[in-house]
Design a protein around this motif. Structure first.
Motif, short mmCIF file in Angstrom:
data_model
loop_
_atom_site.label_atom_id
_atom_site.label_comp_id
_atom_site.label_asym_id
_atom_site.label_seq_id
_atom_site.Cartn_x
_atom_site.Cartn_y
_atom_site.Cartn_z
N GLY A 98 6.30 -81.11 76.62
CA GLY A 98 5.51 -79.97 77.71
C GLY A 98 6.21 -78.83 77.92
O GLY A 98 7.44 -78.64 78.01
N GLU A 104 -1.82 -76.78 80.46
CA GLU A 104 -2.79 -77.77 79.74
C GLU A 104 -1.81 -78.64 78.99
O GLU A 104 -2.19 -79.75 78.41
CB GLU A 104 -3.16 -77.04 78.72
CG GLU A 104 -2.53 -76.41 77.64
CD GLU A 104 -2.32 -74.70 78.24
OE1 GLU A 104 -2.17 -73.84 77.25
OE2 GLU A 104 -2.33 -74.56 79.15
N THR A 105 -0.18 -78.53 78.79
CA THR A 105 0.67 -79.50 78.25
C THR A 105 1.19 -80.53 79.06
O THR A 105 1.86 -81.42 78.80
CB THR A 105 1.63 -78.46 77.61
OG1 THR A 105 2.42 -78.24 78.80
CG2 THR A 105 1.16 -77.70 76.43
N LEU A 106 0.69 -80.28 80.62
CA LEU A 106 1.15 -81.08 81.60
C LEU A 106 0.21 -82.29 81.52
O LEU A 106 -0.59 -82.33 82.70
CB LEU A 106 1.59 -80.32 82.63
CG LEU A 106 2.42 -79.50 82.79
CD1 LEU A 106 2.71 -78.67 83.87
CD2 LEU A 106 4.04 -79.94 82.07
N THR A 107 0.09 -83.13 80.73
CA THR A 107 -0.91 -84.19 80.61
C THR A 107 -0.64 -85.63 81.37
O THR A 107 0.66 -85.47 81.76
CB THR A 107 -1.18 -84.69 78.97
OG1 THR A 107 0.03 -85.26 78.57
CG2 THR A 107 -1.50 -83.31 78.17
N PRO A 108 -1.35 -86.57 81.51
CA PRO A 108 -1.19 -87.59 82.29
C PRO A 108 0.15 -88.45 81.57
O PRO A 108 0.88 -89.13 82.14
CB PRO A 108 -2.25 -88.48 82.09
CG PRO A 108 -3.44 -87.48 82.18
CD PRO A 108 -2.79 -86.42 81.18
N LEU A 109 0.38 -88.08 80.25
CA LEU A 109 1.58 -88.65 79.50
C LEU A 109 2.64 -88.27 80.21
O LEU A 109 3.88 -88.94 80.21
CB LEU A 109 1.67 -88.30 78.07
CG LEU A 109 0.43 -89.17 77.17
CD1 LEU A 109 0.53 -88.23 75.85
CD2 LEU A 109 0.80 -90.50 77.12
N THR A 111 3.32 -87.66 83.53
CA THR A 111 3.14 -87.97 84.98
C THR A 111 2.98 -89.33 84.99
O THR A 111 3.70 -89.87 86.26
CB THR A 111 2.36 -87.07 86.02
OG1 THR A 111 0.97 -87.41 85.40
CG2 THR A 111 2.63 -85.83 85.65
N GLU A 112 2.40 -90.04 84.11
CA GLU A 112 2.28 -91.43 84.38
C GLU A 112 3.30 -92.48 84.75
O GLU A 112 4.39 -92.52 84.06
CB GLU A 112 1.61 -92.08 83.11
CG GLU A 112 1.34 -93.70 83.26
CD GLU A 112 -0.07 -93.73 84.44
OE1 GLU A 112 -0.02 -94.92 84.74
OE2 GLU A 112 -0.81 -92.85 84.47
N ASN A 163 2.33 -75.27 88.56
CA ASN A 163 1.82 -75.96 87.35
C ASN A 163 2.21 -77.38 87.48
O ASN A 163 1.64 -78.46 87.37
CB ASN A 163 1.92 -75.53 86.10
CG ASN A 163 1.35 -74.02 85.93
OD1 ASN A 163 0.30 -73.78 86.64
ND2 ASN A 163 1.60 -73.39 84.87
N ALA A 167 0.46 -81.05 88.62
CA ALA A 167 0.24 -82.21 87.45
C ALA A 167 0.98 -83.31 88.22
O ALA A 167 0.15 -84.27 88.12
CB ALA A 167 0.93 -81.63 86.27
#
Length: 266
Positions: A98, A104-109, A111-112, A163, A167
């Protein structure tokens, strides 16, 4: 003096209760009873806290990753190039690709499951032997080492950090509500989660049950003081890992009573 009541004890129901909650009693020990009521220490060690490190391949970032690992934390490194990051950080670090300058690259993957964030982007330290440049550029035949961040500090240190905050706040700040148990939709999993826990486990004769109907759960039973007993209850099986409700301020229940007092234990 109060007359003590005695009644026949149901050993079969006692064994069924222990089997349902997965508890094995040991002679001369009450640890099984503590486990049954959820007050014993966990047999399975809690997983270490997961920390997200942004800028993990930079001079400061890789030192932070190493120190966190030495202290027993799990580390997830936010990197632009996983292959190159593996060469720098090794294979014992969880990597996720990311770029904080590209929301847009800071997906839930990314931060989960994280419980904390350390941002090392844009930081610099005096290079030492073993440091690896993040980018290489040539100008008139001369090789220049470029920092990992982009050339405009504002993009990284303001927009990029903003950003990242936006996120991770969805993970670290649990806003709104979360449904834990929905008895209006009695699934098979829900039916296998709840069970009766009465004073039968301590020699009593009280008896209760929980029944899931089309749109509700009904707790019903009889309480007896015979054999020094006196309680009836239902509870969930132990969760592993436990439910994490740290981001919430309280519990809300929707119940219909019968005029008697009931107690909720968490």
């Amino acid at each position: 003096m109060t007359e003590k009541k005695t009644a026949q004890w149901d050993a079969g129901r006692f064994l069924k209760t222990l089997a349902y909650f997965g508890v094995i009693p040991f002679i001369g020990s009450i640890s099984w009873l503590q486990q049954l009521f959820g007050s014993s220490s966990k047999t399975k060690k809690d997983q270490p806290k997961l920390i997200l490190v942004a800028g993990a391949t930079g001079g400061v970032g890789k030192r932070v990753v190493k120190r966190l690992q030495q202290r027993g934390y799990r580390v997830r490194a936010l990197v632009r190039d996983a292959k190159r990051a593996t060469e720098i950080l090794g294979k014992n670090v969880e990597l996720v690709e990311g770029d904080i300058t590209l929301p847009e690259t800071l997906t839930p993957l990314v931060t989960e499951g994280i419980e904390a964030v350390i941002c090392c982007t844009g930081t610099k330290v005096q290079p030492v032997e073993g440091d690896t440049p993040t980018r290489e550029k040539y100008y008139q035949g001369i090789k220049f080492y470029m920092p990992e961040v982009v050339d405009v500090p504002e993009i990284v240190e303001y927009k990029g950090l903003n950003n990242l905050v936006q996120a991770v706040r969805r993970q670290l700040i649990k806003a709104g509500e979360k449904i834990i148990f929905d008895f209006t939709k009695p699934s098979q999993d829900l039916k296998e989660t709840w069970g009766a826990l009465d004073d039968i486990v301590m020699g009593g004769t009280s008896e209760s049950s929980i029944v899931l109907t089309d749109n509700t759960a009904i707790f019903t039973g009889n309480v007896s003081t015979a054999n020094s007993g006196g309680f009836a209850s239902v509870r969930t099986r132990n969760f592993d890992p436990p439910l994490n409700l740290a981001g919430f301020s309280g519990l809300q229940l929707r119940v219909k009573g019968d005029g008697k007092r009931y107690k909720l234990i968490v």
